[in-house]
Write a protein that holds these residues in place. Structure first.
Motif, short mmCIF file in Angstrom:
data_model
loop_
_atom_site.label_atom_id
_atom_site.label_comp_id
_atom_site.label_asym_id
_atom_site.label_seq_id
_atom_site.Cartn_x
_atom_site.Cartn_y
_atom_site.Cartn_z
N ILE A 18 0.80 -1.24 -0.20
CA ILE A 18 0.06 -0.05 -0.05
C ILE A 18 1.03 1.13 -0.13
CG2 ILE A 18 -1.57 1.40 1.40
CD1 ILE A 18 -2.98 -1.25 2.18
N PHE A 19 1.94 1.40 0.77
CA PHE A 19 2.79 2.46 0.95
C PHE A 19 3.42 2.55 -0.23
CE2 PHE A 19 1.79 2.67 5.12
CZ PHE A 19 1.64 3.83 5.50
N LEU A 20 4.16 1.52 -0.80
CA LEU A 20 5.01 1.74 -2.12
C LEU A 20 4.00 1.99 -3.26
CD1 LEU A 20 7.20 -1.54 -1.76
CD2 LEU A 20 7.65 0.85 -1.63
N SER A 21 2.68 1.66 -3.30
CA SER A 21 1.92 2.26 -4.32
C SER A 21 1.78 3.63 -4.23
CB SER A 21 0.65 1.33 -4.49
OG SER A 21 -0.13 1.60 -3.10
N LEU A 22 1.37 4.18 -2.81
CA LEU A 22 1.19 5.52 -2.61
C LEU A 22 2.39 6.26 -3.29
CD1 LEU A 22 -0.48 5.43 0.89
CD2 LEU A 22 -1.50 6.20 -1.44
N TYR A 23 3.68 5.79 -2.98
CA TYR A 23 5.04 6.45 -3.29
C TYR A 23 4.81 6.34 -4.83
CZ TYR A 23 7.28 6.39 1.21
OH TYR A 23 7.72 6.50 2.72
N ALA A 24 4.34 5.42 -5.68
CA ALA A 24 4.21 5.40 -7.10
C ALA A 24 3.43 6.60 -7.31
CB ALA A 24 3.97 4.20 -7.63
N PHE A 28 4.05 9.74 -9.90
CA PHE A 28 3.28 9.74 -11.19
C PHE A 28 2.64 11.34 -11.09
CE2 PHE A 28 -0.82 9.45 -13.59
CZ PHE A 28 -0.16 9.14 -14.83
N LEU A 29 2.02 11.82 -10.00
CA LEU A 29 1.66 12.77 -9.84
C LEU A 29 2.50 14.09 -10.11
CD1 LEU A 29 -1.05 12.50 -6.93
CD2 LEU A 29 -1.47 12.58 -9.62
N VAL A 30 3.61 14.07 -9.51
CA VAL A 30 4.76 14.89 -9.74
C VAL A 30 5.36 15.07 -11.29
CG1 VAL A 30 7.26 15.00 -9.44
CG2 VAL A 30 5.63 14.60 -7.47
N LEU A 31 5.19 13.84 -11.85
CA LEU A 31 5.58 13.80 -13.21
C LEU A 31 4.68 14.59 -14.01
CD1 LEU A 31 7.29 10.48 -14.00
CD2 LEU A 31 8.31 12.62 -13.74
N LYS A 54 11.12 18.30 -10.42
CA LYS A 54 10.69 16.95 -10.84
C LYS A 54 11.89 15.76 -10.39
CE LYS A 54 7.98 18.03 -14.87
NZ LYS A 54 7.53 17.59 -15.95
N LEU A 55 12.91 16.25 -10.85
CA LEU A 55 13.97 15.16 -10.61
C LEU A 55 14.35 14.91 -9.15
CD1 LEU A 55 16.40 16.13 -13.82
CD2 LEU A 55 14.86 14.22 -13.32
N TRP A 56 14.46 16.05 -8.37
CA TRP A 56 14.90 15.87 -7.12
C TRP A 56 13.63 15.42 -6.42
CZ3 TRP A 56 19.31 16.65 -5.52
CH2 TRP A 56 20.43 17.51 -6.22
N LEU A 61 11.77 10.39 -3.52
CA LEU A 61 10.53 9.29 -3.41
C LEU A 61 11.31 7.92 -3.88
CD1 LEU A 61 7.65 11.07 -5.22
CD2 LEU A 61 7.79 10.00 -2.69
N SER A 62 12.44 8.00 -4.67
CA SER A 62 13.05 6.58 -4.92
C SER A 62 13.79 6.35 -3.55
CB SER A 62 13.81 6.61 -6.19
OG SER A 62 13.04 6.98 -7.17
N ILE A 63 14.48 7.21 -3.08
CA ILE A 63 15.27 6.88 -1.97
C ILE A 63 14.30 6.29 -0.72
CG2 ILE A 63 16.83 7.69 0.07
CD1 ILE A 63 18.01 9.54 -2.35
N LEU A 64 13.32 7.00 -0.44
CA LEU A 64 12.54 6.47 0.59
C LEU A 64 11.66 5.41 0.19
CD1 LEU A 64 10.64 9.97 1.34
CD2 LEU A 64 12.07 8.80 2.79
N ALA A 65 11.28 4.93 -0.94
CA ALA A 65 10.79 3.80 -1.19
C ALA A 65 11.67 2.65 -1.24
CB ALA A 65 10.32 3.85 -2.73
N SER A 66 12.76 2.85 -1.56
CA SER A 66 14.04 1.49 -1.48
C SER A 66 14.41 1.61 0.04
CB SER A 66 15.15 2.06 -2.32
OG SER A 66 15.76 3.25 -1.57
N ILE A 67 14.41 2.50 0.95
CA ILE A 67 14.64 2.11 2.25
C ILE A 67 13.43 1.46 2.98
CG2 ILE A 67 14.73 3.40 4.62
CD1 ILE A 67 16.48 5.40 3.12
N TYR A 68 12.18 1.97 2.58
CA TYR A 68 10.90 1.30 2.99
C TYR A 68 10.75 -0.10 2.63
CZ TYR A 68 6.27 0.84 4.62
OH TYR A 68 5.26 0.41 5.42
#
Length: 71
Positions: A18-24, A28-31, A54-56, A61-68
Motif C-alpha cells: 500500500i505504501f509503495l503504491s502511494l509512493y508510485a 506519477f502526479l509529480v511527473l 521533478k528530478l529531485w 521518493l525513490s530513496i524513501l521507497a527503497s529504504i521502506y
C-alpha cells in the motif's frame, strides 16, 4: 489517542505494498506537473537540469521507497 485496532488484520506485506503504491502515485502526479511550473521564476537561459524539481522529488521518493522496501 488514535485507535488503529481496525488495522490489526492487515499483514506487513499488504501494508508495504500500500505504501509503495502511494509512493508510485505521488511520483506519477509529480511527473504530470508542467515544466513551466517547475521552472517558475528562473530565466530560460539560466535553467539547468539540477534546477528541475521533478528530478529531485523523484530521487527523494525513490530513496524513501527503497529504504521502506528494504526494511
Amino acid at each position: 489517542m488514535f485507535n488503529f485496532d481496525w488495522l490489526s488484520g492487515v499483514s506487513q506485506e499488504t501494508a508495504k505494498m500500500i505504501f509503495l503504491s502511494l509512493y508510485a502515485l505521488i511520483g506519477f502526479l509529480v511527473l504530470l506537473l508542467p515544466t513551466e511550473y517547475v521552472y517558475q521564476g528562473i530565466a530560460k537561459e539560466d535553467r539547468h537540469w539540477w534546477n528541475n524539481l521533478k528530478l529531485w522529488s523523484i530521487a527523494v521518493l525513490s530513496i524513501l521507497a527503497s529504504i521502506y522496501n528494504h526494511f
